[in-house]
Design a protein around this motif. Structure first.
Motif, PDB file in Angstrom:
ATOM      1  N   GLY A  28      42.839  43.857  22.235  1.00  0.00           N
ATOM      2  CA  GLY A  28      41.399  43.685  22.089  1.00  0.00           C
ATOM      3  C   GLY A  28      40.768  42.887  23.208  1.00  0.00           C
ATOM      4  O   GLY A  28      39.561  42.698  23.232  1.00  0.00           O
ATOM      5  N   GLY A  29      41.592  42.403  24.130  1.00  0.00           N
ATOM      6  CA  GLY A  29      41.064  41.715  25.303  1.00  0.00           C
ATOM      7  C   GLY A  29      40.487  42.721  26.278  1.00  0.00           C
ATOM      8  O   GLY A  29      40.451  43.928  26.019  1.00  0.00           O
ATOM      9  N   VAL A  30      40.039  42.233  27.407  1.00  0.00           N
ATOM     10  CA  VAL A  30      39.401  43.110  28.386  1.00  0.00           C
ATOM     11  C   VAL A  30      40.002  42.900  29.771  1.00  0.00           C
ATOM     12  O   VAL A  30      40.369  41.784  30.136  1.00  0.00           O
ATOM     13  CB  VAL A  30      37.868  42.898  28.409  1.00  0.00           C
ATOM     14  CG1 VAL A  30      37.501  41.514  28.932  1.00  0.00           C
ATOM     15  CG2 VAL A  30      37.161  43.975  29.211  1.00  0.00           C
ATOM     16  N   ILE A  31      40.119  43.993  30.492  1.00  0.00           N
ATOM     17  CA  ILE A  31      40.570  43.956  31.882  1.00  0.00           C
ATOM     18  C   ILE A  31      39.390  44.367  32.739  1.00  0.00           C
ATOM     19  O   ILE A  31      38.748  45.388  32.494  1.00  0.00           O
ATOM     20  CB  ILE A  31      41.761  44.897  32.114  1.00  0.00           C
ATOM     21  CG1 ILE A  31      42.923  44.490  31.201  1.00  0.00           C
ATOM     22  CG2 ILE A  31      42.180  44.878  33.578  1.00  0.00           C
ATOM     23  CD1 ILE A  31      44.050  45.482  31.143  1.00  0.00           C
ATOM     24  N   VAL A  32      39.099  43.540  33.717  1.00  0.00           N
ATOM     25  CA  VAL A  32      37.959  43.755  34.594  1.00  0.00           C
ATOM     26  C   VAL A  32      38.479  44.060  35.993  1.00  0.00           C
ATOM     27  O   VAL A  32      39.264  43.287  36.546  1.00  0.00           O
ATOM     28  CB  VAL A  32      37.071  42.489  34.647  1.00  0.00           C
ATOM     29  CG1 VAL A  32      35.883  42.697  35.560  1.00  0.00           C
ATOM     30  CG2 VAL A  32      36.635  42.085  33.245  1.00  0.00           C
ATOM     31  N   ALA A  33      38.059  45.182  36.535  1.00  0.00           N
ATOM     32  CA  ALA A  33      38.403  45.539  37.915  1.00  0.00           C
ATOM     33  C   ALA A  33      37.116  45.563  38.723  1.00  0.00           C
ATOM     34  O   ALA A  33      36.109  46.108  38.278  1.00  0.00           O
ATOM     35  CB  ALA A  33      39.085  46.907  37.961  1.00  0.00           C
ATOM     36  N   GLN A  34      37.165  44.946  39.889  1.00  0.00           N
ATOM     37  CA  GLN A  34      36.029  45.010  40.782  1.00  0.00           C
ATOM     38  C   GLN A  34      36.373  45.929  41.944  1.00  0.00           C
ATOM     39  O   GLN A  34      37.542  46.089  42.306  1.00  0.00           O
ATOM     40  CB  GLN A  34      35.657  43.618  41.275  1.00  0.00           C
ATOM     41  CG  GLN A  34      35.104  42.792  40.134  1.00  0.00           C
ATOM     42  CD  GLN A  34      34.588  41.459  40.572  1.00  0.00           C
ATOM     43  OE1 GLN A  34      35.261  40.462  40.409  1.00  0.00           O
ATOM     44  NE2 GLN A  34      33.392  41.446  41.125  1.00  0.00           N
ATOM     45  N   ARG A  35      35.358  46.530  42.504  1.00  0.00           N
ATOM     46  CA  ARG A  35      35.561  47.482  43.583  1.00  0.00           C
ATOM     47  C   ARG A  35      36.391  46.883  44.712  1.00  0.00           C
ATOM     48  O   ARG A  35      37.160  47.562  45.364  1.00  0.00           O
ATOM     49  CB  ARG A  35      34.210  47.967  44.105  1.00  0.00           C
ATOM     50  CG  ARG A  35      34.357  49.030  45.155  1.00  0.00           C
ATOM     51  CD  ARG A  35      33.046  49.585  45.585  1.00  0.00           C
ATOM     52  NE  ARG A  35      33.267  50.556  46.649  1.00  0.00           N
ATOM     53  CZ  ARG A  35      32.348  50.964  47.461  1.00  0.00           C
ATOM     54  NH1 ARG A  35      31.125  50.516  47.330  1.00  0.00           N
ATOM     55  NH2 ARG A  35      32.635  51.828  48.393  1.00  0.00           N
ATOM     56  N   SER A  36      36.289  45.587  44.923  1.00  0.00           N
ATOM     57  CA  SER A  36      37.001  44.896  46.002  1.00  0.00           C
ATOM     58  C   SER A  36      38.501  44.818  45.775  1.00  0.00           C
ATOM     59  O   SER A  36      39.236  44.392  46.655  1.00  0.00           O
ATOM     60  CB  SER A  36      36.465  43.476  46.141  1.00  0.00           C
ATOM     61  OG  SER A  36      36.741  42.753  44.945  1.00  0.00           O
ATOM     62  N   GLY A  37      38.990  45.212  44.580  1.00  0.00           N
ATOM     63  CA  GLY A  37      40.410  45.103  44.272  1.00  0.00           C
ATOM     64  C   GLY A  37      40.773  43.848  43.514  1.00  0.00           C
ATOM     65  O   GLY A  37      41.941  43.588  43.252  1.00  0.00           O
ATOM     66  N   LEU A  38      39.790  43.043  43.124  1.00  0.00           N
ATOM     67  CA  LEU A  38      40.051  41.860  42.316  1.00  0.00           C
ATOM     68  C   LEU A  38      40.147  42.279  40.853  1.00  0.00           C
ATOM     69  O   LEU A  38      39.261  42.953  40.329  1.00  0.00           O
ATOM     70  CB  LEU A  38      38.934  40.829  42.493  1.00  0.00           C
ATOM     71  CG  LEU A  38      39.086  39.529  41.708  1.00  0.00           C
ATOM     72  CD1 LEU A  38      40.384  38.815  42.051  1.00  0.00           C
ATOM     73  CD2 LEU A  38      37.888  38.628  41.969  1.00  0.00           C
ATOM     74  N   VAL A  82      38.016  47.806  30.735  1.00  0.00           N
ATOM     75  CA  VAL A  82      39.102  48.409  29.974  1.00  0.00           C
ATOM     76  C   VAL A  82      39.509  47.459  28.856  1.00  0.00           C
ATOM     77  O   VAL A  82      39.814  46.300  29.101  1.00  0.00           O
ATOM     78  CB  VAL A  82      40.321  48.690  30.891  1.00  0.00           C
ATOM     79  CG1 VAL A  82      41.489  49.209  30.074  1.00  0.00           C
ATOM     80  CG2 VAL A  82      39.943  49.668  31.987  1.00  0.00           C
ATOM     81  N   ILE A  83      39.514  47.978  27.623  1.00  0.00           N
ATOM     82  CA  ILE A  83      39.963  47.180  26.486  1.00  0.00           C
ATOM     83  C   ILE A  83      41.457  47.401  26.321  1.00  0.00           C
ATOM     84  O   ILE A  83      41.928  48.529  26.246  1.00  0.00           O
ATOM     85  CB  ILE A  83      39.205  47.575  25.214  1.00  0.00           C
ATOM     86  CG1 ILE A  83      37.718  47.253  25.408  1.00  0.00           C
ATOM     87  CG2 ILE A  83      39.773  46.862  23.999  1.00  0.00           C
ATOM     88  CD1 ILE A  83      36.828  47.721  24.301  1.00  0.00           C
ATOM     89  N   ASP A  84      42.217  46.298  26.280  1.00  0.00           N
ATOM     90  CA  ASP A  84      43.663  46.424  26.117  1.00  0.00           C
ATOM     91  C   ASP A  84      44.015  46.500  24.627  1.00  0.00           C
ATOM     92  O   ASP A  84      43.143  46.389  23.765  1.00  0.00           O
ATOM     93  CB  ASP A  84      44.407  45.294  26.837  1.00  0.00           C
ATOM     94  CG  ASP A  84      44.089  43.913  26.294  1.00  0.00           C
ATOM     95  OD1 ASP A  84      43.720  43.779  25.105  1.00  0.00           O
ATOM     96  OD2 ASP A  84      44.226  42.941  27.053  1.00  0.00           O
ATOM     97  N   ARG A  85      45.268  46.709  24.325  1.00  0.00           N
ATOM     98  CA  ARG A  85      45.683  46.907  22.929  1.00  0.00           C
ATOM     99  C   ARG A  85      45.452  45.687  22.054  1.00  0.00           C
ATOM    100  O   ARG A  85      45.287  45.807  20.846  1.00  0.00           O
ATOM    101  CB  ARG A  85      47.152  47.326  22.871  1.00  0.00           C
ATOM    102  CG  ARG A  85      47.310  48.748  23.366  1.00  0.00           C
ATOM    103  CD  ARG A  85      48.715  49.222  23.424  1.00  0.00           C
ATOM    104  NE  ARG A  85      49.535  48.777  22.316  1.00  0.00           N
ATOM    105  CZ  ARG A  85      50.781  49.129  22.139  1.00  0.00           C
ATOM    106  NH1 ARG A  85      51.354  49.942  22.995  1.00  0.00           N
ATOM    107  NH2 ARG A  85      51.480  48.694  21.122  1.00  0.00           N
TER     108      ARG A  85
END
Length: 170
Positions: A103-113, A98-101
């Protein structure tokens, strides 16, 4: 298996290709493109990978004695040139980047991290979703207000946001 990234024009004409050399295995690839055309890639890999698809090297590896996998986030500019990469000793499947406003990025892993990075690759925060049973993140988006939304599955009704997870990045 090796990862490859292709860029095509709106008409389907080839622009460029970038190849990520892999010594064993790459899987669970994710892709997000910023408004400026720069690219975030995410994948899990085994043994060794060169995160720089150009003439330089940015090598990440796992000991040969390990059958484990790690996850990797790579940022390329709009020409496909390497900017930075972050490695994490977690083989949990990656969810859509997910790109935030900003321009950075948010990374979600299936494990909830969860991890949030600036455009320069600085980790701004990380959190671990916790509950009395397994939590599986399936999708995520950033809203217009730059809040972050997750969709997932949990076997119980209560989920808490854990304190900052230990730093295991390289």
């Amino acid at each position: 298996r090796n990862a490859v990234l292709l860029k095509l024009t709106a008409e389907g004409d080839f622009v460029w290709a970038r190849h990520f050399d892999q010594a064993w295995h790459v899987d669970d690839l994710q892709l997000a493109v910023r408004d400026d055309g720069s690219i975030y890639l995410g994948f899990i890999y085994g043994r060794r990978v060169d995160a720089d698809p150009g003439p330089g090297e940015s090598i990440f590896s796992i000991p040969d004695s390990s059958n484990g996998m790690n996850s990797l986030i790579v940022h390329l500019d709009s020409n496909g040139d390497f900017l930075w990469a972050r490695n994490h000793s977690s083989s949990s499947a990656l969810r859509p980047l997910v790109i935030d406003r900003s321009g950075g990025v948010i990374v979600a892993q299936r494990s909830g991290l969860l991890r949030r990075y600036s455009t320069a690759g600085t980790e701004l925060w990380n959190r671990l979703l916790e509950g009395p049973s397994d939590i599986y993140v399936w999708d995520s988006i950033a809203g217009d207000d730059d809040d972050f939304y997750l969709l997932g599955v949990v076997n119980q009704q209560s989920v808490t946001i854990g304190t900052q997870h230990g730093d295991d990045s390289d």
